[in-house]
Write a protein that holds these residues in place. Structure first.
Motif, short mmCIF file in Angstrom:
data_model
loop_
_atom_site.label_atom_id
_atom_site.label_comp_id
_atom_site.label_asym_id
_atom_site.label_seq_id
_atom_site.Cartn_x
_atom_site.Cartn_y
_atom_site.Cartn_z
N VAL A 286 0.89 -1.26 -0.10
CA VAL A 286 -0.12 -0.07 0.11
C VAL A 286 0.67 1.25 -0.05
O VAL A 286 1.51 1.49 0.86
CB VAL A 286 -1.07 -0.05 1.39
N ASP A 287 0.85 2.00 -1.13
CA ASP A 287 1.58 3.28 -1.16
C ASP A 287 1.19 3.99 -2.23
O ASP A 287 0.88 3.64 -3.37
CB ASP A 287 2.99 2.72 -1.51
N ASP A 288 1.05 5.46 -1.94
CA ASP A 288 0.45 6.35 -2.89
C ASP A 288 1.42 6.78 -3.98
O ASP A 288 0.93 7.64 -4.99
CB ASP A 288 -0.23 7.52 -2.22
N THR A 289 2.63 6.26 -4.00
CA THR A 289 3.70 6.79 -4.88
C THR A 289 3.86 5.75 -5.84
O THR A 289 4.47 4.60 -5.49
CB THR A 289 4.97 6.96 -4.01
N PRO A 290 3.36 5.84 -7.04
CA PRO A 290 3.83 4.78 -8.13
C PRO A 290 5.12 4.25 -8.37
O PRO A 290 5.34 3.21 -8.57
CB PRO A 290 3.13 5.57 -9.44
N ALA A 291 6.16 5.26 -8.11
CA ALA A 291 7.50 4.76 -8.49
C ALA A 291 7.81 3.81 -7.30
O ALA A 291 8.51 2.73 -7.57
CB ALA A 291 8.37 6.22 -8.33
N ASN A 292 7.48 4.15 -6.12
CA ASN A 292 7.63 3.21 -4.99
C ASN A 292 6.89 1.75 -5.30
O ASN A 292 7.60 0.72 -5.07
CB ASN A 292 7.10 3.67 -3.56
N LEU A 293 5.83 1.75 -5.76
CA LEU A 293 5.17 0.30 -6.09
C LEU A 293 5.76 -0.38 -7.01
O LEU A 293 5.81 -1.54 -6.82
CB LEU A 293 3.44 0.71 -6.30
N GLU A 294 6.17 0.35 -8.07
CA GLU A 294 6.82 -0.14 -9.14
C GLU A 294 8.09 -1.05 -8.38
O GLU A 294 8.45 -2.14 -8.92
CB GLU A 294 7.19 0.69 -10.16
N VAL A 295 8.85 -0.32 -7.97
CA VAL A 295 10.33 -0.75 -7.32
C VAL A 295 9.74 -2.00 -6.39
O VAL A 295 10.55 -3.21 -6.31
CB VAL A 295 11.16 0.37 -6.59
N ILE A 296 8.97 -1.98 -5.67
CA ILE A 296 8.62 -2.82 -4.40
C ILE A 296 8.15 -4.05 -5.09
O ILE A 296 8.42 -5.24 -4.75
CB ILE A 296 7.82 -2.37 -3.32
N CYS A 297 7.09 -3.81 -5.91
CA CYS A 297 6.57 -4.93 -6.60
C CYS A 297 7.64 -5.79 -7.44
O CYS A 297 7.54 -7.23 -7.60
CB CYS A 297 5.52 -4.46 -7.60
N GLU A 298 8.69 -5.04 -8.13
CA GLU A 298 9.59 -5.63 -9.11
C GLU A 298 10.45 -6.64 -7.77
O GLU A 298 10.69 -7.79 -8.30
CB GLU A 298 10.29 -4.99 -9.87
N THR A 299 10.91 -5.95 -6.93
CA THR A 299 11.62 -6.65 -5.80
C THR A 299 11.05 -7.93 -5.23
O THR A 299 11.67 -9.02 -5.26
CB THR A 299 12.08 -5.74 -4.80
N LEU A 300 9.78 -7.79 -4.72
CA LEU A 300 9.08 -9.11 -4.42
C LEU A 300 8.52 -9.89 -5.24
O LEU A 300 8.94 -11.13 -5.08
CB LEU A 300 7.88 -8.40 -3.54
N GLY A 301 8.36 -9.44 -6.48
CA GLY A 301 8.22 -10.51 -7.40
C GLY A 301 9.36 -11.37 -7.64
O GLY A 301 9.24 -12.45 -8.38
N ASP A 302 10.44 -10.58 -8.06
CA ASP A 302 11.71 -11.42 -8.39
C ASP A 302 11.96 -12.48 -7.20
O ASP A 302 12.79 -13.57 -7.47
CB ASP A 302 12.77 -10.43 -8.56
N ALA A 303 11.56 -12.23 -6.05
CA ALA A 303 11.87 -13.08 -5.00
C ALA A 303 10.80 -14.23 -4.84
O ALA A 303 10.90 -15.13 -3.98
CB ALA A 303 11.83 -12.40 -3.75
N GLY A 304 9.83 -14.11 -5.91
CA GLY A 304 8.89 -15.36 -5.80
C GLY A 304 7.65 -15.06 -5.20
O GLY A 304 6.84 -15.93 -4.82
N TYR A 305 7.30 -13.82 -4.66
CA TYR A 305 6.08 -13.45 -3.72
C TYR A 305 5.03 -13.35 -4.92
O TYR A 305 5.24 -12.31 -5.81
CB TYR A 305 6.32 -12.60 -2.80
N GLU A 306 3.88 -13.44 -4.69
CA GLU A 306 2.52 -12.95 -5.18
C GLU A 306 2.27 -11.42 -4.85
O GLU A 306 2.10 -11.21 -3.49
CB GLU A 306 1.43 -13.71 -5.13
N VAL A 307 2.25 -10.55 -5.45
CA VAL A 307 2.08 -9.15 -4.84
C VAL A 307 0.89 -8.56 -5.48
O VAL A 307 0.43 -8.67 -6.76
CB VAL A 307 3.11 -8.21 -5.47
N ILE A 308 -0.02 -7.86 -4.59
CA ILE A 308 -1.20 -7.17 -4.79
C ILE A 308 -1.01 -5.46 -4.34
O ILE A 308 -0.28 -5.56 -3.40
CB ILE A 308 -2.44 -7.64 -4.27
#
Length: 434
Positions: free
Chosen positions: A10-32
């Motif tokens: 949960v973050d109102d900054t798209p850039a932060n969401l993009e970085v976090i989602c990419e990092t967690l996705g690469d680690a194998g987590y499902e991200v919403i």
């Protein structure tokens, strides 16, 4: 583990969401994702995550308010929440932890640090859920066992009820051994891993004597020096706790040892100690009295041939009666009086003048008994206790076990107001007639 775990960011900054989602996705987590607290709360209703990364400063309801609402809802109250914030003041951190957050990630993000914190909290969450599931399963099984026990209670009371306790204790000891064995088996590898990690951290500190401001802030936030000192101590404490549980389990198994069809050699001191361990909760101090002191004078005696489980039942019956007598006298004495003149149980073992006979004496300084009571103390169904507190079988069963099964004797010395002493005399070798 990560392939099946879902994280809500949960973050109102798209850039932060993009970085976090990419990092967690690469680690194998499902991200919403959600861009504010309101959307996050609505999203959770239909898509329950395993962990939430929650920004503190957002439009509408901020992260603190979102967290408060999550913790107020039983459906989401136990989901771990990690705050993401540029705020580094102590008040903000304390507020977050007070609201139920489990950790903080400081902006700008350090990817490896964030992944490590996420992984740690997810592991703890998984362990908690597994433990809760195991507890629920065991509770259901115990309830079923308890219901079955209620159905057969009358039959058990009419027979040797202490044998039922022995079976229950044996089952508990067996159940304890499985998780304790798992923990004990993993403690040494865990200790090795921790030691390796601490050594690696020390090498990093040597190679990077002047860390960046961000890294230095993180080091100070987690109090790295204290962590390096305290973590090995925590593992040592855990090992001591496991050893303590193992000792209790050993005592339970010793007490509940199943009898063979013939007597076997046994150290009665082990039986006495295991019985005292089981009764420890009754010996401890409480709001009405100090602890009951147990004074042991164990003599040099050989192992004796006996039916181990049944002999342990004798020890249990006699010691439990001694505690009952001391509890009764407690009602007539003040706390300070008992503190000055403690409630005591004294246990002595020795050889008699005949080296083929072992004698055990269990003495209390409780209420004692009258001559009339003393004459009937081993009678079937005789009890001086209130209705519902005694069956009159304990000492009768003990007398039968000692005299009929072991060819020994069970005697009592008692004076009203001066305590009671039970004397168990047993042959070193039983003459068994087949």
């Amino acid at each position: 583990m990560s392939s099946s775990l879902k994280i809500l960011v949960v973050d109102d900054t798209p850039a932060n969401l993009e970085v976090i989602c990419e990092t967690l996705g690469d680690a194998g987590y499902e991200v919403i994702t959600a861009i504010d607290g309101d959307r996050a709360l609505r999203r959770i209703q239909t898509n329950l995550p395993d962990l939430i990364l929650l920004d503190v400063q957002m439009p509408g309801i901020d992260g603190f308010e979102t967290c408060q609402r999550l913790k107020a809802d039983p459906t989401t109250a136990n989901i771990p929440v990690i705050f993401m914030t540029a705020l580094s003041d102590t008040d903000s951190k304390v507020k977050g932890f007070d609201l139920g957050a489990v950790d903080y990630v400081t902006k700008p993000f350090q990817e490896q640090e964030m992944l490590a914190r996420v992984k740690t909290q997810l592991q703890l969450w998984q362990l908690t859920k597994n433990l809760e599931q195991h507890i629920n399963e065991r509770t259901a099984e115990l309830k079923t066992a308890l219901d079955q026990l209620h159905h057969s209670q009358l039959q058990l009371v009419q027979s040797e009820k202490m044998s039922a306790l022995g079976n229950l204790v044996a089952g508990v000891a067996h159940e304890i051994n499985n998780p304790v064995g798992f923990i004990a088996g993993n403690l040494q590898p865990a200790q090795d891993y921790v030691q390796n990690l601490l050594q690696l951290v020390a090498l990093y500190q040597q190679e990077l004597p002047h860390p960046s401001a961000t890294l230095q802030a993180a080091i100070e936030e987690m109090d790295l020096e204290y962590l390096q000192e305290d973590l090995p101590k925590l593992l040592i404490s855990m090992r001591e706790g496991v050893n303590r549980i193992r000792n209790i389990s050993t005592s339970l198994r010793t007490f509940s040892r199943a009898d063979c069809d013939r007597p076997i050699p046994f150290n009665i001191h082990e039986g006495l100690d295991s019985t005292l361990m089981i009764l420890q909760h009754r010996l401890k101090a409480n709001e009405f009295r100090p602890a009951i002191e147990v004074i042991k004078h164990y003599g040099e005696i050989p192992q004796i041939e006996c039916y181990v489980g049944q002999l342990n039942q004798v020890f249990m019956n006699i010691l439990a009666n001694a505690i009952d007598a001391l509890e009764e006298v407690t009602q007539k004495r003040s706390f300070e009086n008992i503190k000055t003149n403690p409630n005591q149980i004294t246990i002595r073992t020795q050889l008699t003048d005949d080296p083929q006979l072992v004698q055990l004496r269990i003495q209390d300084n409780g209420i004692g008994m009258s001559q009339e009571v003393k004459q009937r103390i081993f009678d079937h169904l005789f009890t001086t206790k209130e209705i519902g507190k005694g069956t009159g079988l304990g000492l009768a069963i003990a007398y039968q076990i000692v005299t009929e099964k072991h060819n020994g004797s069970l005697d009592v010395n008692s004076t009203l107001g001066q305590g009671t002493e039970f004397i168990v005399t047993l042959p070193v070798k039983i003459q068994v007639i087949y």
